[in-house]
Enzyme design. Structure first.
Site: not given
Ligand code: NI
Length: 187
Positions: A44, A49, A102-103, A144-145, A148
């Site tokens: 995701g 991000q 998370c990236l 989660h996304e 963000h």
């Protein structure tokens, strides 16, 4: 085009995002986001991000189908999909504790409790509105996304003790002392 991913400590991760009206711009962004996410081996990615403060995120749980076997978290309906101007309408189902990463926060993983299901309204790449329910891991990634887009990160859910345990790792990221294998924007 692969874009660099913003790391924890960068202000873009804490900003609220704006709706996107230009669908042509949205489609270009989505193509870049899928490429960036796959290059970083993520499932995701949200626009903040890549330092774009717009309401878009992409999810790819389809890539996990082969050999997926996690008794604690069913995969749910696997998707490879973009969500434009999303709005979560309802969270439901039993709360599940599941390990997230998370990236933007490399090498940090922690258990987060979230509901099993999500009902979400969003636009597709043609601008059509949909209302759809997801569950399992796919729902987890969506939640989660979506966070963000509100400037919220999974570590915000952790207890003070757990955060304390992760604080040196988090500080290292904030100080730019990490080198993930994918391109990044340091804080
Ligand atoms: Ni994330």
């Amino acid at each position: 085009m692969i874009r660099p991913i913003v790391l924890y400590g960068h202000p873009a991760l804490r900003k609220k995002t704006k709706p996107i009206e230009d669908l042509e711009e949205a489609r270009k962004l989505i193509a870049d986001m899928f490429e960036t996410m796959h290059n970083a081996r993520g499932i995701g990615l949200a626009a903040p991000q890549i330092n774009v403060l717009k309401q878009i995120f992409v999810v790819d749980t389809l890539q996990l189908v082969e050999g997926y076997d996690d008794p604690d978290m069913p995969l749910g309906k696997p998707i490879k999909q973009a969500f434009i101007n999303p709005e979560i309408l309802e969270l439901s189902g039993r709360p599940i504790v599941y390990e997230e990463g998370c990236l933007s926060i490399p090498d940090v993983r922690a258990n987060v409790e979230r509901p099993f299901k999500v009902l979400i309204k969003y636009q597709d790449e043609e601008g059509n509105w949909h209302e759809q329910e997801f569950d399992g891991l796919t729902a987890r990634v969506i939640m989660h996304e979506y966070d963000h887009l509100q400037g919220k990160l999974f570590i915000d859910y952790l207890s003070p003790l757990k955060r304390q345990m992760l604080s040196s790792k988090l500080k290292n990221i904030q100080r730019g002392k990490v080198k993930p294998f994918y391109p990044v924007i340091l804080p």
